[in-house]
Design an enzyme around this catalytic site. Structure first.
Site, PDB file in Angstrom:
ATOM      1  N   GLU B 244      -4.887  55.227  40.171  1.00 13.35           N
ATOM      2  CA  GLU B 244      -6.267  54.788  40.054  1.00 13.35           C
ATOM      3  C   GLU B 244      -6.769  54.204  41.370  1.00 13.35           C
ATOM      4  OE1 GLU B 244      -9.158  52.174  37.135  1.00 13.35           O
ATOM      5  OE2 GLU B 244      -7.013  52.045  36.841  1.00 13.35           O
ATOM      6  N   GLU B 372      -9.880  41.030  45.030  1.00 12.14           N
ATOM      7  CA  GLU B 372      -9.145  39.777  45.229  1.00 12.14           C
ATOM      8  C   GLU B 372      -7.678  39.999  44.842  1.00 12.14           C
ATOM      9  OE1 GLU B 372     -12.138  39.913  43.704  1.00 12.14           O
ATOM     10  OE2 GLU B 372     -13.347  38.819  45.165  1.00 12.14           O
TER      11      GLU B 372
HETATM   12  C1  LIG Z   1     -18.032  49.941  36.441  1.00  8.71           C
HETATM   13  C2  LIG Z   1     -16.795  49.496  35.743  1.00  8.71           C
HETATM   14  C3  LIG Z   1     -16.065  50.414  35.027  1.00  8.71           C
HETATM   15  C4  LIG Z   1     -14.924  50.018  34.333  1.00  8.71           C
HETATM   16  N1  LIG Z   1     -14.270  50.945  33.574  1.00  8.71           N
HETATM   17  C5  LIG Z   1     -13.214  50.561  32.819  1.00  8.71           C
HETATM   18  C6  LIG Z   1     -12.570  51.488  31.938  1.00  8.71           C
HETATM   19  O1  LIG Z   1     -12.961  52.649  31.859  1.00  8.71           O
HETATM   20  N2  LIG Z   1     -11.558  51.050  31.173  1.00  8.71           N
HETATM   21  C7  LIG Z   1     -11.099  49.773  31.236  1.00  8.71           C
HETATM   22  O2  LIG Z   1     -10.135  49.463  30.538  1.00  8.71           O
HETATM   23  N3  LIG Z   1     -11.664  48.860  32.057  1.00  8.71           N
HETATM   24  C8  LIG Z   1     -12.728  49.229  32.837  1.00  8.71           C
HETATM   25  N4  LIG Z   1     -13.353  48.297  33.652  1.00  8.71           N
HETATM   26  C9  LIG Z   1     -12.894  46.900  33.645  1.00  8.71           C
HETATM   27  C10 LIG Z   1     -12.145  46.498  34.891  1.00  8.71           C
HETATM   28  O3  LIG Z   1     -10.872  47.039  34.913  1.00  8.71           O
HETATM   29  C11 LIG Z   1     -12.135  44.946  34.904  1.00  8.71           C
HETATM   30  O4  LIG Z   1     -13.455  44.563  35.153  1.00  8.71           O
HETATM   31  C12 LIG Z   1     -11.246  44.340  35.957  1.00  8.71           C
HETATM   32  O5  LIG Z   1      -9.910  44.488  35.586  1.00  8.71           O
HETATM   33  C13 LIG Z   1     -11.541  42.858  36.183  1.00  8.71           C
HETATM   34  O6  LIG Z   1     -11.488  42.134  34.994  1.00  8.71           O
HETATM   35  P1  LIG Z   1     -12.684  41.196  34.521  1.00  8.71           P
HETATM   36  O7  LIG Z   1     -13.921  42.001  34.594  1.00  8.71           O
HETATM   37  O8  LIG Z   1     -12.297  40.619  33.210  1.00  8.71           O
HETATM   38  O9  LIG Z   1     -12.772  40.066  35.588  1.00  8.71           O
HETATM   39  P2  LIG Z   1     -11.857  38.755  35.678  1.00  8.71           P
HETATM   40  O10 LIG Z   1     -10.419  39.129  35.610  1.00  8.71           O
HETATM   41  O11 LIG Z   1     -12.370  37.736  34.746  1.00  8.71           O
HETATM   42  O12 LIG Z   1     -12.138  38.312  37.177  1.00  8.71           O
HETATM   43  C14 LIG Z   1     -13.324  37.628  37.546  1.00  8.71           C
HETATM   44  C15 LIG Z   1     -13.204  37.280  39.021  1.00  8.71           C
HETATM   45  O13 LIG Z   1     -12.079  36.411  39.198  1.00  8.71           O
HETATM   46  C16 LIG Z   1     -11.206  36.959  40.167  1.00  8.71           C
HETATM   47  N5  LIG Z   1      -9.813  36.660  39.855  1.00  8.71           N
HETATM   48  C17 LIG Z   1      -9.187  36.787  38.661  1.00  8.71           C
HETATM   49  N6  LIG Z   1      -7.910  36.460  38.777  1.00  8.71           N
HETATM   50  C18 LIG Z   1      -7.705  36.129  40.073  1.00  8.71           C
HETATM   51  C19 LIG Z   1      -6.582  35.689  40.839  1.00  8.71           C
HETATM   52  N7  LIG Z   1      -5.382  35.523  40.285  1.00  8.71           N
HETATM   53  N8  LIG Z   1      -6.763  35.431  42.153  1.00  8.71           N
HETATM   54  C20 LIG Z   1      -7.973  35.591  42.736  1.00  8.71           C
HETATM   55  N9  LIG Z   1      -9.063  36.013  42.073  1.00  8.71           N
HETATM   56  C21 LIG Z   1      -8.927  36.258  40.757  1.00  8.71           C
HETATM   57  C22 LIG Z   1     -11.447  38.450  40.136  1.00  8.71           C
HETATM   58  O14 LIG Z   1     -11.029  39.075  41.314  1.00  8.71           O
HETATM   59  C23 LIG Z   1     -12.928  38.507  39.906  1.00  8.71           C
HETATM   60  O15 LIG Z   1     -13.612  38.365  41.101  1.00  8.71           O
HETATM   61  C24 LIG Z   1     -14.496  48.671  34.371  1.00  8.71           C
HETATM   62  C25 LIG Z   1     -15.240  47.742  35.113  1.00  8.71           C
HETATM   63  C26 LIG Z   1     -16.384  48.140  35.793  1.00  8.71           C
HETATM   64  C27 LIG Z   1     -17.142  47.113  36.557  1.00  8.71           C
END
Ligand SMILES: Cc1cc2nc3c(=O)[nH]c(=O)nc-3n(C[C@H](O)[C@H](O)[C@H](O)COP(=O)(O)OP(=O)(O)OC[C@H]3O[C@@H](n4cnc5c(N)ncnc54)[C@H](O)[C@@H]3O)c2cc1C
Lengths: 330, 390
Positions: B244, B372
């Protein structure tokens, strides 16, 4: 130069903030974007009552102004709450009509603008072909070189990246004035617009930052608030830094404009580019730190995210502003 | 690294180019993030597959051409240069298929891959959960053993195009008592119209409705739809994440083509006196070239070196392409001046799909593992820095 706000100014900013908090502006923005202007006009009326539009209108035409500093306080609040509508355009048009030296036009238009009865748009063709929200404005003014027209038609709405910005091309209409006075008044109006837009950007950026700080404090991943991760902290610290240093530029530019300084235009350009870039960076940060939820239009955050970039470019792109700062604009 | 293409490479390129010239739709298809566009793109997948262009690197028995990774890169370059439609099958092709090649059974490959290649079954990725984004291993959806299979329950979210897709693949907690969160997960596939599945669309930042969250209530999954061993889901899934982030999700062709379009835009709209903007165009063009060469080096390593690039190298790719994509699009919007803020559906919108491309580029640093998290992986695994508190 007095650089701190006095008690009255602070009260004004605070009361405007309270007023807008009570208006549920996210719902207002969503209706505006859908073409239903009713709720937005109700907010407009309350803003007028609070004196916002009178700030751009001189006393002799039933205003309190012009008061650039108070205007920036108001526009920062408008940005904080993502208020939709041709706000900048209306106050800029007021500045233009005031400076035109045509008492009949001024006496006809300005009291209605000050009281909030008239919502107007303004399109200087040198900045692009579109007027904001011309489809709902009572009057659309077009500046073409040294000619001022009152547009007859407004054309089809061209949706923007920010759905609450409804753009269209004003067309035809009657010539209201022509000559060097128009060009000078339009230049002044563009400065007022750039200053108000800078302040609005600042407000947009501050809300983006505040909402993001709140989110990263609550959202947990790996068993702790994401705000405890250094990568997240640093990004937010940089966002604050950029906004905090943009603030004094906006304030200083307002004072320079109020004093009629010769360099006010360059000061405004410096404020505009800095506040615009800071707010846009805040939008990028807000989206990133909210993760995927920041990428949805269901979350109200999107209303600010989508505003940041158009505001950065409206009434002077960063490149145009820098040229002005360096005195290389034409 | 050897960047000279031989005669076979060149004739492959010509064959691809000719086919695309004859088949790429004259007018762009509607966005694949909408119902209408999804259907149109599904037809395009069928057209591609009819002449075995949908999955060139797969073995012939599954609808591919058995092409090398190098030819696949050439195909991608020609594909984007021709302005061909985005790939609605990309989740299946880029994420599920490699997993099946590595961990699936022969029966699964034979049953699933050809229909995927033809665009008949379009797959969504159901990994993320509302509370489990970056910390995917904390996921809570469950798989409970039942006669002949599993009953899956829970909530998945941010599933790209799941509002219109046919089936989904994801991770479920099958052993709640496992000693570590990464253990006791099972990787399986299910139909989005199965009993017990509710799909709720979520508008994206640009309002397009293809994102979705999935509510699962005791959905039956037969044993034949489990990938790998039950309980080994994390290991199976990690073989997908390398893909990916790495080479196959974002081939350089896409950025090379965007850089070419940006250059054309600059020639048309650029002010030669605006050297700052010119320099940003140049930087984006150089960035696309760097990404292309980096990718070719990776391919050379796979083909002629000692094995594929190390897993963590895919994190370098991920950060680089996501930031490059934003730079390309931001620069284009700046070049467009007052037209840059127009939405694609605006009648006067400049051609080129810059608006949708820009909004989508903003999500790049979030999905496929946030940048990140990727920087942490690089620091820890490539630079050997101590692991932070996590
Ligand atoms: C356009 C789009 C398409 C997507 N498509 C899919 C899909 O088809 N299937 C699917 O399963 N998922 C999908 N996703 C989800 C994507 O995989 C998640 O958004 C991603 O894993 C981040 O998780 P979160 O959104 O919960 O953010 P969070 O994990 O809540 O993170 C929020 C912020 O905190 C930061 N952060 C979190 N932990 C840490 C750390 N330990 N150190 C530093 N920074 C940290 C992150 O980098 C981010 O900036 C999609 C997302 C988008 C935006």
């Amino acid at each position: 130069m007095r650089f701190l706000l006095d008690a009255e100014q602070r009260d004004f900013a605070r009361s405007l903030d309270a007023l807008l908090t009570s208006c549920d502006t996210p719902a207002v923005v969503r209706s505006w974007a859908a073409g239903d202007h009713g709720p937005g006009l109700a907010v407009w009326a309350r803003l007028a009552e609070a004196g916002v539009f009178a700030l751009a209108v001189p006393e002799k035409h039933e205003g309190f102004g012009p008061l650039p500093l108070e205007l920036t306080l108001a526009f920062e609040a408008l940005g904080r709450h993502a208020v939709p509508g041709p706000l900048v355009e209306t106050v800029a048009a007021a500045a233009l009509l005031d400076r035109l030296g045509n008492d009949r036009i001024a006496a006809d238009r300005l009291p209605r603008i000050a009281s909030g009865k008239s919502v107007v748009s303004l399109c200087p063709t040198s900045l692009g072909p579109y007027a904001l929200d011309a489809d709902m404005a009572d009057a659309v003014f077009v500046v073409d070189g040294d000619t001022l027209r009152l547009a007859a038609g407004t054309g089809t709405v061209q949706p923007s990246a920010d759905p609450a910005r409804r753009l269209s091309r004003p067309s035809g209409g009657t010539v209201l004035a022509q000559g060097p006075a128009v060009a000078a008044a339009a230049g002044y109006a563009a400065d007022v617009a750039a200053l108000a837009t800078a302040a609005q950007s600042l407000g947009v950026g501050r809300t983006l930052l505040a909402r993001t700080v709140e989110y990263v404090t609550q959202r947990t991943q790996f068993g702790m608030p994401i705000g405890s991760f250094q990568a997240v902290k640093h990004r937010l610290a940089d966002t604050l830094l950029a906004l905090e240093f943009a603030g004094p530029l906006v304030h200083g530019a307002a004072l320079a404009l109020a004093a009629g300084d010769e360099g006010a235009g360059a000061d405004i350009a410096a404020a505009k580019v800095t506040a615009g870039e800071a707010a846009y960076a805040a939008a990028r940060t807000a989206l990133q730190l909210h993760g995927a939820v920041g990428y949805t239009d269901e979350l109200d955050l999107s209303l600010w995210i989508r505003k940041a970039r158009p505001l950065r470019d409206a009434w002077g792109t960063p490149a145009a502003c820098r040229a002005r700062v360096m005195g290389t604009d034409r | 690294m050897d960047l000279d293409f031989d005669a076979a490479d060149e004739s492959f390129r010509t064959e691809v180019r000719d086919w695309l010239a004859a088949h790429v739709p004259a007018a762009p298809l509607p966005s694949l993030e909408t119902a209408e566009g999804f259907a149109a793109h599904r037809e395009w997948e069928a057209t591609l597959s009819a002449d075995r262009w949908s999955v060139v690197s797969w073995p012939e028995e599954f609808g591919g051409r058995g092409s090398s990774l190098l030819h696949w890169m050439i195909f991608e370059e020609e594909y984007y240069a021709a302005g061909a439609p985005g790939r609605v099958s990309q989740n299946g092709i880029n994420l599920l298929a490699p997993t099946l090649f590595e961990n699936g059974t022969a029966e699964q490959r034979a049953r699933i891959l050809p229909a995927m290649a033809r665009g008949e079954v379009i797959w969504a990725q159901a990994w993320s959960e509302p509370e489990s984004g970056s910390d995917l291993a904390s996921l809570k959806s469950t798989a409970v053993r039942t006669e002949g299979g599993w009953l899956i329950s829970g909530q998945k979210t941010w599933s790209s195009r799941a509002a219109f897709a046919d089936r989904a693949f994801g991770l479920f907690r099958s052993d709640p008592d496992a000693d570590r969160p990464h253990r006791g997960l099972t990787y399986l596939m299910f139909s989005l119209d199965a009993e017990g599945v509710t799909v709720r669309p979520i508008g994206r930042l640009d309002g397009k409705p293809a994102f979705a969250e999935l509510f699962l209530d005791e959905v039956f999954v037969p044993d034949e739809d489990v990938i790998g061993e039950p309980g080994q889901g994390w290991r199976v899934a990690m073989s997908t994440t390398g893909n990916e982030r790495g080479l196959t999700l974002r081939s350089p062709g896409r950025f090379t083509a965007a850089a070419d379009r940006l250059t054309a835009l600059w020639r048309e709209h650029g002010d030669p006196a605006d050297t700052a903007l010119r320099d940003r165009v140049a930087d984006a063009v150089i960035g696309a070239r760097a990404y292309r060469l980096f990718s070719y080096a990776g391919v050379s390593q796979v083909l002629h070196g000692d094995g594929g690039p190390a897993g963590a190298v895919s994190s370098l790719n991920k950060i680089y392409w996501s930031e490059l994509d934003i730079a390309l699009h931001e620069t284009a919007l700046d070049l467009l001046g007052p037209y840059g803020e127009l939405a694609d559906h605006a009648g006067e919108s400049p051609s080129g799909g810059w608006a949708e491309g820009y909004t989508f580029s903003l999500a790049g640093p979030v999905y496929a593992g946030t940048n990140e998290i990727q920087r942490d992986i690089i620091a820890e695994r490539l630079l050997g820095l101590p692991k932070g508190r996590r």
